[in-house]
Design an enzyme around this catalytic site. Structure first.
Site, PDB file in Angstrom:
ATOM      1  N   LEU A  30     -11.938  10.200  70.834  1.00  0.00           N
ATOM      2  CA  LEU A  30     -12.657   9.167  70.088  1.00  0.00           C
ATOM      3  C   LEU A  30     -12.064   7.780  70.307  1.00  0.00           C
ATOM      4  O   LEU A  30     -10.857   7.624  70.471  1.00  0.00           O
ATOM      5  CB  LEU A  30     -12.628   9.509  68.600  1.00  0.00           C
ATOM      6  CG  LEU A  30     -13.185  10.896  68.250  1.00  0.00           C
ATOM      7  CD1 LEU A  30     -13.098  11.122  66.744  1.00  0.00           C
ATOM      8  CD2 LEU A  30     -14.608  11.079  68.736  1.00  0.00           C
ATOM      9  N   GLU A  32     -12.983   3.326  69.265  1.00  0.00           N
ATOM     10  CA  GLU A  32     -13.511   2.488  68.190  1.00  0.00           C
ATOM     11  C   GLU A  32     -15.043   2.599  68.072  1.00  0.00           C
ATOM     12  O   GLU A  32     -15.593   2.508  66.974  1.00  0.00           O
ATOM     13  CB  GLU A  32     -13.058   1.033  68.437  1.00  0.00           C
ATOM     14  CG  GLU A  32     -13.400   0.051  67.350  1.00  0.00           C
ATOM     15  CD  GLU A  32     -13.024   0.505  65.932  1.00  0.00           C
ATOM     16  OE1 GLU A  32     -11.935   1.085  65.736  1.00  0.00           O
ATOM     17  OE2 GLU A  32     -13.844   0.268  65.014  1.00  0.00           O
ATOM     18  N   HIS A  34     -16.922   5.324  68.477  1.00  0.00           N
ATOM     19  CA  HIS A  34     -17.222   6.492  67.629  1.00  0.00           C
ATOM     20  C   HIS A  34     -16.891   6.190  66.170  1.00  0.00           C
ATOM     21  O   HIS A  34     -17.638   6.557  65.258  1.00  0.00           O
ATOM     22  CB  HIS A  34     -16.370   7.696  68.045  1.00  0.00           C
ATOM     23  CG  HIS A  34     -16.602   8.168  69.436  1.00  0.00           C
ATOM     24  ND1 HIS A  34     -15.684   8.001  70.444  1.00  0.00           N
ATOM     25  CD2 HIS A  34     -17.643   8.826  69.985  1.00  0.00           C
ATOM     26  CE1 HIS A  34     -16.144   8.539  71.550  1.00  0.00           C
ATOM     27  NE2 HIS A  34     -17.337   9.042  71.310  1.00  0.00           N
ATOM     28  N   SER A 183     -15.050   6.565  76.627  1.00  0.00           N
ATOM     29  CA  SER A 183     -13.904   7.442  76.890  1.00  0.00           C
ATOM     30  C   SER A 183     -13.532   7.368  78.371  1.00  0.00           C
ATOM     31  O   SER A 183     -12.404   7.661  78.755  1.00  0.00           O
ATOM     32  CB  SER A 183     -14.251   8.883  76.523  1.00  0.00           C
ATOM     33  OG  SER A 183     -14.724   8.924  75.208  1.00  0.00           O
TER      34      SER A 183
END
Ligand code: PAF
Length: 277
Positions: A30, A32, A34, A183
């Site tokens: 994860l 920022e 998400h 990601s």
């Protein structure tokens, strides 16, 4: 925060959730972006569920599923302070047991753009999102605008299949220099990282032209191509100026419009988009 893996435990945990339920589906690792979806879900729903599942069926044969970044401990430590009620972290065997054979497919709008580069990708996405919706039964589901085609395809699927839920698409979260959070950014090496801002600059250049009155879609595509060409490290895969809902390429821009692109920087494939109108 309850973290469960099996369907049996998920059902029990879902029954204990109170009021309206917001779901944030993720593949983990994860960032920022998400977390901003989770915060929005917290504001709008009584209970929030997050799924963490690296979905094998949305990876192509040439995309290395085993190298997709994973760190469940870190993910849980990031979401716990946000007040998430339930985390579902199923295994591939739970989602796709032996003999699995049912797929959900959205047709025309999954063929261009990402669909042209990643032929089986959206079939995997719509199938797993259907399974997440069926298992968790959320009232609202939160997706990032960063994956614009994914968001459009899921909105279409929800309409077509009468899912009793609302799809909420949240703005893209960006680094200070404009790079959209992903990601995959962790794969950007050396000079490819600063060069990656070229996507933001190309989209910004086309947006400025639009704000200056340009409505010819081909001219907007050309502006994005020319800007990208100025960065020798960037290899353009596509640029698009398409209808926001149908994703059909436009001749002239009139209603809500999606400017989007995919670019290779070294071995890292980046996508980004702006919405006009
Ligand atoms: O956007 C993602 O992370 C994935 O495509 C999703 C929606 C969680 C489905 O696996």
């Amino acid at each position: 925060m309850k973290t469960v893996s099996t369907l049996f435990d998920l059902r029990a945990a879902r029954l204990s959730l109170y009021g309206t339920v917001g779901l944030v589906p993720t593949m983990g690792y994860l960032h920022e972006g998400h977390l901003s979806l989770i915060r929005r879900a917290k504001l709008e729903c009584d209970s929030v569920a997050v799924s963490i599942f690296v979905n094998p069926t949305q990876f192509g044969a040439n995309e290395d599923l085993s190298k997709y970044p994973r760190d469940l401990t870190r993910d849980l430590s990031l979401i716990e302070p946000l007040g998430v009620d339930l985390v579902w972290n199923p295994t591939p065997e739970i989602m796709y047991p032996a003999g699995y054979q049912t797929w959900v497919e959205v047709e025309a709008m999954t063929r261009p753009l990402e669909g042209a580069m990643r032929p089986e990708h959206f079939k995997g996405v719509t199938t797993v999102v259907t399974k997440l919706f069926n298992a968790i039964q959320p009232h609202k589901a939160y997706f990032g605008q960063k994956d614009a085609q994914q968001a459009a395809v899921i909105r279409q699927m929800v309409r077509d299949l009468n899912f009793p839920l609302e799809v909420i698409v949240c703005p893209t979260t960006r680094e200070a220099d404009g790079l959209a959070m992903s990601s995959r950014n962790k794969y950007l090496e050396g000079a490819d990282r600063p060069a990656a801002t070229i996507l933001f600059h190309a989209l910004s250049a086309a947006k400025s032209a639009y704000e200056g009155g340009e409505r010819n879609a081909e001219k907007l595509r050309e502006i994005m191509k020319v800007t990208l060409a100025a960065e020798p490290r960037a290899q353009m895969q596509y640029v698009s100026c398409a209808d926001y809902d149908t994703l059909e390429e436009l001749d002239m821009v009139s209603g809500k419009t999606l400017l989007s692109m995919a670019v290779l920087l070294g071995k890292t494939r980046l996508i980004d988009n702006f919405v006009l109108g």
